[in-house]
Design an enzyme around this catalytic site. Structure first.
Site, mmCIF file in Angstrom:
data_model
loop_
_atom_site.group_PDB
_atom_site.id
_atom_site.type_symbol
_atom_site.label_atom_id
_atom_site.label_comp_id
_atom_site.label_asym_id
_atom_site.label_seq_id
_atom_site.Cartn_x
_atom_site.Cartn_y
_atom_site.Cartn_z
ATOM 1 N N HIS A 160 -54.556 39.885 55.392
ATOM 2 C CA HIS A 160 -54.207 40.941 54.428
ATOM 3 C C HIS A 160 -54.274 40.586 53.052
ATOM 4 O O HIS A 160 -53.046 40.060 52.466
ATOM 5 C CB HIS A 160 -53.000 41.813 54.900
ATOM 6 C CG HIS A 160 -53.201 42.657 56.177
ATOM 7 N ND1 HIS A 160 -53.419 43.941 55.926
ATOM 8 C CD2 HIS A 160 -53.016 42.073 57.442
ATOM 9 C CE1 HIS A 160 -53.528 44.258 57.310
ATOM 10 N NE2 HIS A 160 -53.143 43.447 58.368
ATOM 11 N N CYS A 171 -58.744 43.528 58.197
ATOM 12 C CA CYS A 171 -58.086 43.824 59.544
ATOM 13 C C CYS A 171 -58.928 44.366 60.691
ATOM 14 O O CYS A 171 -59.959 43.916 61.009
ATOM 15 C CB CYS A 171 -56.567 44.171 59.172
ATOM 16 S SG CYS A 171 -55.549 43.687 60.693
ATOM 17 N N GLU A 204 -54.354 42.250 50.421
ATOM 18 C CA GLU A 204 -53.559 43.079 49.579
ATOM 19 C C GLU A 204 -51.962 42.844 50.092
ATOM 20 O O GLU A 204 -51.028 43.474 48.869
ATOM 21 C CB GLU A 204 -53.715 44.646 50.226
ATOM 22 C CG GLU A 204 -52.916 45.192 51.249
ATOM 23 C CD GLU A 204 -53.582 44.557 52.537
ATOM 24 O OE1 GLU A 204 -54.464 43.803 52.684
ATOM 25 O OE2 GLU A 204 -52.869 45.096 53.623
#
Ligand SMILES: Nc1ncnc2c1ncn2[C@@H]1O[C@H](COP(=O)(O)OP(=O)(O)O)[C@@H](O)[C@H]1O
Ligand SMILES: Nc1ncnc2c1ncn2[C@@H]1O[C@H](COP(=O)(O)OP(=O)(O)O)[C@@H](O)[C@H]1O
Ligand SMILES: [Mg+2]
Ligand SMILES: [Mg+2]
Lengths: 366, 1074
Positions: free
Chosen positions: A339, A254, A341
């Site tokens: 993202h 990001c 994650e």
């Protein structure tokens, strides 16, 4: 019984609804998120600093809040906008209602407005500054004035505000196999959980930590975190990253990805209304497979600005063909705009953490 | 990956007749598949035995076979057509099972046909619960503790591990047929035995009960590049233990945090990969323990399903269409999203509204059936509603059900409140509302029902809102409260009810007041993306919000009202007609607007009409759309009784209803007016009268004499219609009847015994009337037209001209513009009119398939001013071959229910048999409806007094066919006198071994048993029940027996062959186009 609340946009559009959460005022950039679940992760994601978040799914708060689904110690959104805030919550994990959670953290909320109208408006006119006043008697005109006073996001360094003040170690596994230094521009805890889960001993360092100090820790790899706002003004970060590139494996997510882009001579620009949600199709151009990914960004790296000889585009967004990831053809570094994650969002891209591990292994061998 | 070019021709298998557990969602998915594959340039061969489907319209496939769905006829089709591939995943379990059979019998290999969409192994892993369980454990997913049994003793030993309550599920049955939950030993024994006999392989699964857990479904899609996306999550309002098909369900899941949702998503993706479904959609069901989040996998359906149809309508993502294209090699990222145009289909829809699905049951038609809901599906249809919150969607859904009842006016048995909450049943929601409005705490209710507190809270908020409104009058209620109530989904009608506590007010007054205060519905779009991208398909739902997105055009537009939820008596046939109206009017250059609330249908596919309004079919909701769109015409004629009921009110509100005028509709529906009309025209009808009270009813009965036929007015499918033989039963009837007919009077007719019945469908343009088809019923009048086997062309020509004359007279007199249906009974050479339906009828699709003339399309065109001659239609349509429509019944789903037929319709679906001769056509229709007529063996015959005279002939015919005959005393004597050998057998109450013993010991291959009237009733039930249980074909009318003899004779002579509609109709001109 319900208190009045108002949301005003800088272009003069206003919405009146009912107040929930903290009864107070806040201004910020108004953005929308299309995830149907995961509001607590959204609230606590530091990348939302300086923003008023609208959830497109109308029923929010249904499963309350708990002590686990946190992406940082506290919420970072300035204000929260929903269609309907659930009067009760139902989940065996929940410990508190959304309403009192927001109240406790002084985040004003507004409910009961035509959120779809607001979202369509933002879609057409682009992200705007806005102002929420909950339970205070502001006239629409006053509210609009306050929206106009909100500091524009472009050109301001929000990362420093949310970054940790001092370096700290994230609890890792006993016999960790890799030392990772993670630059905190507003890092999400799930990134740290995953790095630890992949056998990394992680030291989280402030955004302004110099390359020399970072390298002095003899890391096997450096991680550049996500974070709020515009990458352009963060020249200190760009300088530091230049000092790291080539010396140690680097993985960026990001904002970290955007900063890496800048460090490699690229340009960034602001998207009309950004990507925020958990359903964005990203094509992995190397494996030729599509990943459904979590997004949260208002800026992007311009692919044409990256030197093709050195940089290989690895990921592309299938909705709007924006750049989602690249790697260096020779140096040990790669990054993604989205993202992996997740949290909230799908887990399709977790493999990137394995890639980071292998990159560190390869580099050790050399 | 590009499309496959090694495939040119694809065989699509449909799902057959509408039955419980497999309804028109498969017409929707099949039709989408046909359209998608053809537009990709493939030749499509379709086989489906159900003539009422859109997919079987000749224009949707290159070759359309309306033939029995058996391995035999599929073999013949494959042999003739030589397709390279078969797509079995859009035709429900029926198609999957056939695909498995075809490949196991080596038929696919023999002709080098490939299964696309799903291969054999995945199908087996998904369907065989043993393989499935192993597969799940292999990928580390939990399933409930379970084991298999093939005998009662094996079952008993399993009970040790599993414990009571235990779930019992037969292998390879649809909708859980024959399964159940055992709460004690006794039930255990009963269900185990039922299950063993229900399972084609005599095997059952006995499983740990996880009753009360939360139940979820995920709709997953996968392509050949192994991209996997989750289209929609669905949460069941009713916890585990109630079949998803019988549960109120909600999309998206409401009570999962992202952590739990992603865990479920990960699991779903693992499942589809492990099971090995290469391409297409799958439905995966999960259960979650609300105490600790323990998650187990319940099952996966490796095909499109009822839930995927729901998910498609709920998200705007056309699962079946995409699945079909994936099956031929496209990948998700290559297929654009129709709605946003710019973005690909390779994404996960996000929605910004809440969707609620509510099932509709038909227990009123099976009074003896248990209304307890369990693991076996019992509902016959469903509605879906979209709202900006759960409360709004739920209340829209409730009024879409057309129960005619408000929130709190369901009948409640106060003594058995808790029982009705604990024991899932069709009225549970009403009991929940009642309990909440009587101050019972949600905690308490949760203990009883295990329904998630979040859902109970939503109901509570509705109840509380109701209470707030009750304290107000239309004068005193504040704008704010009124708006809030509308946002909670309260209809003007229910508002009027609540507001009338202090001071009476009407729906109309509420409506006017609300509009005066500027509280009006706006329309929002379903766009798959939560407004992130612009949407180009007007797929709309109403809500009480600020911004309206309907953007009506100023084109010439026609609005079509659909038929709402499927129910017995009003089903897919009417959706067929509505879709055809839309297709025809689009072709004619109109903009078409569809209004319907049934998620299973083709009509609610966003590319069927120019604009789709997914809304309840009530006056209020329809008017909201009318006011937004200002249509040039509105069609009420095609959606069955649902829109017809609204005609008068809509017309009064100035809505331009096109076609036959509302007054003519009323003239035909209102028995008094209709009687007068017939008198004027000199057309005989059974003596009749109407009554609103017991006394009146008795008077009428005395006047016309018993037996009489009584029923409420304005109902379809012979709802609550019975033959009454005496005053006592008449009194009983009048008590209950009043409820169903909501104020309308009760109708009383002289019952014509042993009369022949005919159905006539006609088209009229206000000037000319042309008959489309005259159908003769095999069964006598007294058995509902929808339940009788009908034959086109008729067998007995005697009275056809009289019927033709009457039909023309009536069409003219009623000034019919569009379609009409007339039912005749012929008794003692006298032709009576039973009823006239000034609308599309249940038989329109059948007649259209038989004649090759799309009557509904033409009917629609006539309504907008076209003339019959424009289509070259000047005289009665003709059929070259013999077409037979046979009903399909849900008796197997309602153990213990008597299978005897009457004036109240009970069938859920229909099949068509077509051939050169009556015999073969009839045989086909029987095979297609699952009745295997024996070619030889033992026939049991037992007929009533007035049938005795024919018994001898029947007996002789059977013995000439080489059958051995067994009969009860009376019948046996007659047959003997006819000089035919017959074995005598006891009736049940005469001694043993009796006939039921014989049936149970597999001695009987065919039963002919005509009802003996009420006295020996129970004896016969025993026979019929045994027959159904041991699936021995059971014929209950002489005419049926004659037809069967005919068919068996034909079957002995020749083999069945297959032919496509396109071949049957070569040379038919009229096409619905000018
Ligand atoms: N172990 C179980 N305990 C309690 N209820 C169950 C169990 N397994 C299934 N059910 C219920 O039975 C219903 C039907 O089971 P399912 O496996 O979906 O069969 P079908 O193929 O008929 O859909 C489910 O929707 C669920 O509500
Ligand atoms: N007067 C009558 N005598 C004998 N049978 C009748 C008579 N009226 C109706 N029936 C039987 O009842 C069935 C249903 O009646 P009908 O008027 O067609 O109701 P619906 O509107 O449900 O079609 C008919 O199909 C016919 O078999
Ligand atoms: Mg199921
Ligand atoms: Mg009828």
């Amino acid at each position: 019984m319900t208190m009045q609340s108002i949301l005003a946009l800088e272009d003069g559009t206003t919405f009146s609804g009912s107040a929930f959460g903290y009864k107070g005022e806040a201004g910020g950039e108004v953005v929308f998120n299309t995830s149907m679940t995961g509001y607590q992760e959204v609230l606590t994601d530091p990348s939302y600093a300086g923003q008023i978040v609208v959830m497109t799914y109308p029923l929010i708060g249904n499963y309350g809040t708990n002590g686990e689904d946190l992406e940082s110690e506290r919420p970072h959104v300035c204000a929260f906008v929903v269609k309907e805030n659930s009067a009760i919550y139902s989940s065996w994990r929940a410990s508190e209602s959304l309403d009192s959670y927001l109240d406790r953290h002084c985040i004003p909320g507004i409910a009961g407005i035509d959120t779809r109208r607001l979202v369509r408006h933002i879609r057409e006119t682009g992200a705007q500054r806005g102002f929420v006043s909950s339970g205070r008697a502001l006239t629409p005109e006053q509210a609009v004035d306050r929206a106009l006073q909100v500091k524009p996001m472009v050109g301001c360094d929000l990362a420093s505000d949310v970054s940790c003040q001092a370096a700290y170690a994230w609890p890792g596994p006993k016999n960790a196999r890799h030392k990772v230094v993670a630059y905190d521009y507003g890092i999400k805890h799930n990134i740290l959980r995953l790095l630890a889960g992949h056998g990394c001993e992680v030291t989280v360092v402030p955004a302004r930590t110099s390359a020399r100090d970072a390298l002095a820790m003899k890391p096997d790899g450096v991680f550049l975190s996500n974070g709020p706002g515009d990458p352009e003004p963060l020249d200190y970060a760009v300088d530091n990253i230049r000092g790291l590139v080539g010396r140690v494996p680097v993985f960026g997510i990001c904002l970290g990805h955007q900063l890496l882009g800048l460090a490699l001579g690229g340009r960034t620009y602001k998207l009309k209304f950004g990507h925020r949600g958990g359903n964005q199709p990203v094509k992995n151009l190397i494996q030729k497979k599509v990943e459904i990914t979590a997004h949260n960004h208002g800026f992007a790296v311009d692919p044409d600005s990256l030197p093709d000889r050195e940089i290989q585009i690895t990921h592309m967004n299938l909705n709007d063909q924006t750049l989602e990831g690249f790697r260096h053809r020779h140096l040990p570094l790669f990054s993604v705009q989205y993202h992996p994650e997740a949290s909230p969002g799908p887990h399709d891209s977790l493999y990137l953490f394995d890639d980071f591990i292998s990159l560190m292994n390869e580099h050790k061998e050399r | 990956m590009p499309r496959r070019d090694d495939i040119k021709k694809i065989l699509i298998i449909g799902s057959g007749p509408i039955i419980i557990g497999q309804a028109c969602e498969f017409d929707y998915s099949g039709t989408q598949a046909c359209k998608a594959l053809r537009s990709d340039g493939y030749k499509v061969v379709l086989v489906n035995s159900n003539p009422a489907t859109i997919m079987t319209d000749p224009e949707f496939a290159d070759r359309t076979y309306i033939e029995p769905l058996t391995a035999d006829s599929l073999r013949l089709i494959i042999e003739r057509e030589r397709p390279e591939a078969v797509l079995p995943t859009v035709g429900g379990q029926t198609a999957l099972n056939l695909a498995v059979e075809l490949s196991e019998k080596g038929i696919l290999d023999e002709f080098g046909v490939e299964l696309i969409g799903a291969k054999l192994l995945p199908l087996k892993v998904a369907e065989d619960r043993r393989l499935f369980k192993a597969a799940m454990q292999e990928i580390g997913l939990e399933v409930p503790v379970s084991g298999f049994a093939t005998t009662y003793n094996e079952a008993l030993s399993l009970l040790e591990e599993v414990g009571i309550p235990a779930i019992i599920r037969p292998s390879f049955t649809l909708g859980g047929t024959g399964g159940g939950i055992a709460f004690n030993r006794e039930e255990f024994e009963e269900i185990v035995n039922r299950g063993l006999s229900a399972s084609p392989i005599h095997e059952i699964l006995i499983e740990e009960s996880i009753l009360g857990w939360k139940e979820f479904e995920l709709e997953v899609m996968r392509d050949l590049a192994d991209n996997v996306v989750v289209i929609c999550s669905i949460e069941n309002f009713d916890p585990m233990g109630v079949h998803t098909g019988d549960s109120i369900t909600v999309a998206p899941a409401q009570t999962l945090s992202d952590k739990e949702y992603q865990r479920m998503r990960d699991a779903a993706i693992k499942v589809i990969r492990r099971v090995g479904v290469e391409t297409g959609g799958s439905n995966i069901q999960f259960a979650l323990n609300p105490m600790n989040g323990r998650m187990v996998v319940i099952e996966m359906n490796p095909r499109v399903s009822r839930s995927s149809a729901l998910a498609s309508k709920a998200t705007g993502f056309p699962i079946a269409k995409i699945a079909a294209r994936l099956a031929v090699g496209y990948t998700l990222d290559e297929i654009p999203n129709d709605i946003t145009r710019k973005t690909p289909s390779c994404f996960e829809p996000t929605i910004d509204y809440t969707v609620v699905k509510i099932p509709k049951w038909a227990f009123e038609k099976f009074p003896e059936a248990s209304t307890t809901l369990g693991t076996q599906m019992k509902s016959v249809g469903e509605v879906m509603a979209i709202g900006r919150n759960f409360k709004e969607a739920l209340q829209k859904g409730l009024r879409s059900l057309e129960t005619g009842k408000g929130l709190l006016d369901e009948k409640i048995d106060r003594e058995r409140l808790s029982e009705n909450l604990i024991q899932p049943n069709p009225h549970r929601l009403a009991y929940l509302f009642h309990a909440l409005s009587h101050g019972i705490s949600t905690e308490r209710i949760q203990e009883w029902t295990n329904i998630d507190p979040w859902f109970l809270q939503q109901l509570k908020e509705i109840v509380e809102m109701g209470a707030l409104i009750e304290d107000q009058t239309l004068g005193t209620i504040s704008d704010k409260l009124l708006l809030r109530a509308k946002q909670f989904g309260f209809s003007d009608l229910s508002l009027a009810q609540f507001l009338s506590h202090k001071q009476r007010c009407t729906e109309e007054q509420v409506r006017q007041e609300r509009k005066k205060r500027g509280i009006k519905a706006v329309f929002k779009r379903v766009d798959t993306c939560g407004a992130e991208f612009e949407s180009f398909t007007p797929y709309l739902y109403s809500s009480y919000e600020e911004e309206d997105e309907s953007e009506p055009t100023n084109r010439k537009k026609i609005m079509i009202l659909g038929s709402g939820p499927n129910r017995i008596g009003q089903g897919i046939e009417f959706d067929y007609c509505c879709c055809h109206a839309s297709f025809a009017l689009k072709e004619a250059g109109f903009e078409t607007l569809m209004v319907n609330c049934n998620p299973e249908t083709v009509s609610t596919d966003y590319d069927t009409s120019d604009r789709l309004y997914f809304e309840p079919l009530t006056f209020e909701d329809v008017m909201n759309i009318v006011e937004a769109e200002r249509p040039d015409g509105l069609i009420v004629q095609f959606g069955g009784q649902t829109p017809l009921k609204l005609a008068r009110e809509l017309a009064a509100a100035g809505v331009p209803i096109i076609g036959t005028s509302p007054d003519s509709i009323d003239l035909a529906e209102d028995r008094r007016r209709f009687g007068k009309l017939l008198a004027e025209l000199g057309i005989p009808h059974p003596q009749n009268g109407t009554a609103t009270s017991v006394e009146e009813a008795k008077r009428v009965a005395a006047e016309i004499g018993f037996p009489i036929l009584v029923r409420p007015s304005y109902v379809l499918g012979g709802r609550a219609m019975v033959i009454v033989f005496d005053e006592r039963s008449l009194e009983g009837y009048m008590e209950s009847a009043v409820e169903v007919s909501h104020g309308h009077p009760v109708l009383i007719d002289k019952f014509l015994e042993d009369a022949f019945e005919y159905d006539v469908d006609a088209m009229a343009d206000g000037d000319v009337v042309v008959i489309g088809g005259i159908m003769e019923h095999i069964e006598e009048a007294g058995i509902h037209s929808g339940d009788s086997i009908s034959v086109l062309p008729p067998i007995m020509p005697n009275h056809l001209d009289t019927m033709r004359r009457y039909t023309h007279q009536l069409g003219k007199a009623l000034n019919v513009v569009g379609l009409m249906n007339v039912q005749f009974a012929v008794k003692d050479d006298q032709v009576y009119v039973l009823e006239v339906n000034p609308r599309a009828s249940r038989t329109v699709p059948f007649v259209s398939k038989a004649t090759g003339v799309p009557m509904a399309k033409i009917g629609a065109r006539l309504m907008v001013g076209a003339r019959l001659r424009d289509f070259g239609i000047t005289e009665e349509l003709t059929v070259k071959h013999c077409y037979i429509k046979a009903p399909v019944f849900p008796f197997s789903k309602f153990p213990g229910v008597d299978t005897i037929l009457g004036p109240e319709m009970k069938s859920t679906g229909e099949v068509m048999g077509v051939a050169e001769t009556f015999g073969i056509a009839f045989a086909k229709s029987q095979i297609a409806s699952g009745i295997i007529l024996p070619r030889s063996g033992v026939v049991f015959i037992s007929v009533n007094q007035n049938d005795k005279r024919h018994a001898a002939k029947i007996g002789r015919d059977f013995s000439n066919l080489g059958f051995h005959i067994v009969a009860t005393r009376g019948t046996a004597d007659v047959i003997k006198q006819g000089g035919v050998e017959v074995e005598f057998v006891y009736k049940v109450n005469e001694g043993r071994p009796n006939i039921v013993d014989l049936i149970k010991s597999d001695r009987i291959d065919l039963v002919v048993n005509t009802p003996l009237g009420r006295d020996s009733f129970f004896d016969e039930r025993g026979i019929r029940r045994a027959a159904t249980q041991y699936n021995v074909p059971c014929i209950t009318t002489l005419s049926g027996a004659r037809a069967a003899i005919n068919a068996i004779r034909a079957l002995q002579r020749e083999n069945l062959d297959v032919r496509s509609l396109q071949e049957y109709h070569q040379g038919v001109v009229a096409s619905g186009r000018e």
